[in-house]
Design a protein around this motif. Structure first.
Motif, short mmCIF file in Angstrom:
data_model
loop_
_atom_site.label_atom_id
_atom_site.label_comp_id
_atom_site.label_asym_id
_atom_site.label_seq_id
_atom_site.Cartn_x
_atom_site.Cartn_y
_atom_site.Cartn_z
N ASN A 75 6.63 4.62 -4.33
CA ASN A 75 5.66 5.54 -4.93
C ASN A 75 4.36 5.63 -4.14
N SER A 76 3.62 6.69 -4.37
CA SER A 76 2.32 6.86 -3.71
C SER A 76 1.54 7.99 -4.37
N ARG A 114 -2.37 8.33 -3.10
CA ARG A 114 -3.32 8.55 -2.00
C ARG A 114 -2.65 8.80 -0.66
N ARG A 148 6.92 5.18 4.37
CA ARG A 148 6.45 4.13 3.46
C ARG A 148 7.66 3.35 2.98
N GLU A 181 2.57 2.29 5.00
CA GLU A 181 2.65 0.99 4.32
C GLU A 181 4.08 0.48 4.40
N HIS A 208 -0.52 -2.17 6.15
CA HIS A 208 -0.93 -0.85 5.67
C HIS A 208 -2.07 -0.38 6.57
N GLN A 266 -4.57 2.44 5.55
CA GLN A 266 -5.57 2.00 4.58
C GLN A 266 -6.68 1.22 5.28
N LEU A 270 -6.88 0.84 -4.26
CA LEU A 270 -6.31 1.59 -5.37
C LEU A 270 -4.79 1.77 -5.16
N PRO A 271 -3.99 1.86 -6.21
CA PRO A 271 -4.41 1.85 -7.61
C PRO A 271 -4.86 0.46 -8.05
N1 CP Z 1 -3.92 2.81 -1.36
C1 CP Z 1 -2.75 3.45 -1.34
O1 CP Z 1 -1.97 3.34 -0.37
O2 CP Z 1 -2.53 4.26 -2.41
P1 CP Z 1 -1.11 4.85 -2.80
O3 CP Z 1 -0.17 3.70 -3.00
O4 CP Z 1 -1.33 5.65 -4.05
O5 CP Z 1 -0.63 5.72 -1.67
#
Ligand code: CP
Length: 314
Positions: free
Chosen positions: A46-47, A49, A110, A142, A147, A150, A270-271
């Motif tokens: 999931n993601s 951002r 990811r 990620e 990551h 990030q 986040l989250p």
């Molecule tokens: N910080 C981050 O990678 O957010 P998501 O997991 O929502 O992509």
């Protein structure tokens, strides 16, 4: 051909941050760079951002974007050479990666850690499989151990908010009901070791990160002592590395509070779980940089994609 798989792929962090800040001023300045080229974003997890910011960055550079939730929509992949595929996997990474590469010029992936098999996680089977067989640039959105998009966004955010050349930056573990991967903490640590800072990692005993990543970073087990005179406090949960993937302590006293934060800026990728990782009073204060961090994900992705496009030529 250039890949962006870890923070170690950045030749000069200060230069990349400077260029990312320039892109933030003029996001569409290189709109023609990606014309006629396509990026494929493959999500095995999931993601929010990462998905939106990478898509936005690609669009700012004129790239066509294809997105696939591979984890829920793709075939279960096999990674072992010579395997007899009579069990749960339907397609080998050899074919899957070559097929994806026929449809795009860059692939971003990811694929989180399983947290059940350290050796397999550290082998980065998905990312390295695509790197080996796709023959196009691969971007890490990620992976099991890192990551880097990030961490680059975090470097941009700190550069925009620091008031001294050598700030004190604390990476503080926080409790969480689930076992979480080490990727964010790993890449943040690697990024901090590439810049001028008084950097301290604080966590309960048993939560030591991979020593090959923390290297010479200072570790302080007393959270209050670590937080003294901090300029930036980055809070994150991770599971045990030594007792791989296990939650060995859920001490609620490690939650970040306004009192503990004092005058420092608060950061989190986040989250975030409110009032578990950090109390409302911090997130709702002007000391919180979390929304700026999320915004800077676009410019982190954009500088990476710009450099990859430049490396591909026309
Ligand atoms: N910080 C981050 O990678 O957010 P998501 O997991 O929502 O992509």
């Amino acid at each position: 051909m250039m890949h962006y798989l870890s923070i170690q792929d950045i030749d000069s962090l200060a230069q990349w941050v400077k260029e990312a800040k320039a892109l933030k001023e003029s996001p569409k300045a290189f709109k023609k760079l990606g014309k006629g080229k396509t990026i494929c974003l493959l999500f095995f997890n999931n993601s929010l951002r990462t998905r939106l910011s990478t898509q936005k960055a690609a669009s700012n550079l004129g790239l066509e974007v294809m997105v696939m939730n591979f984890g829920s929509e793709g075939w279960a992949l096999e990674y072992e050479d010579g395997s007899i595929m009579d069990q749960g996997t339907s397609e080998h990474i050899k074919e899957a990666a070559q097929v994806v590469a026929q449809f795009c010029d860059i692939v971003a992936i990811r694929a989180f850690a399983s947290l059940s098999d350290k050796e397999k996680d550290e082998a980065e089977l998905v990312i390295n499989g695509f790197k080996k067989y796709a023959t196009i640039p691969v971007v890490n959105m990620e992976s099991s151990v890192g990551h880097p998009l990030q961490a680059l966004a975090d470097a941009i955010t700190m550069a925009e908010n620091k008031t001294k050349e050598r700030p004190k930056v604390v990476l503080s573990w926080a409790p969480h009901p689930k076992a979480l991967p080490h990727a964010v903490a790993n890449s943040f640590t690697e990024m901090m070791l590439k810049q001028e800072a008084d950097f301290v990692i604080t966590h309960p005993k048993g939560y030591e990160l991979n020593p090959e990543i923390t290297k010479e970073a200072k570790i302080e087990y007393d959270q209050n002592k670590a937080l003294e005179n901090a300029d930036f406090v980055y809070v994150k949960n991770w599971s045990s590395y030594a007792d791989y993937g296990k939650v060995v302590n859920q001490d609620k006293n490690w939650m970040m509070t306004k009192e503990k934060l004092r005058n420092a800026k608060f950061m989190h990728c986040l989250p975030v779980r409110r009032n578990v990782i950090v109390e409302d009073a911090v997130l709702d204060s002007d000391q919180s940089l979390v929304i700026e961090q999320a915004n800077n994900r676009t410019y982190a992705a954009q500088i990476v994609l710009k450099k990859i496009l430049n490396s591909l030529g026309s």
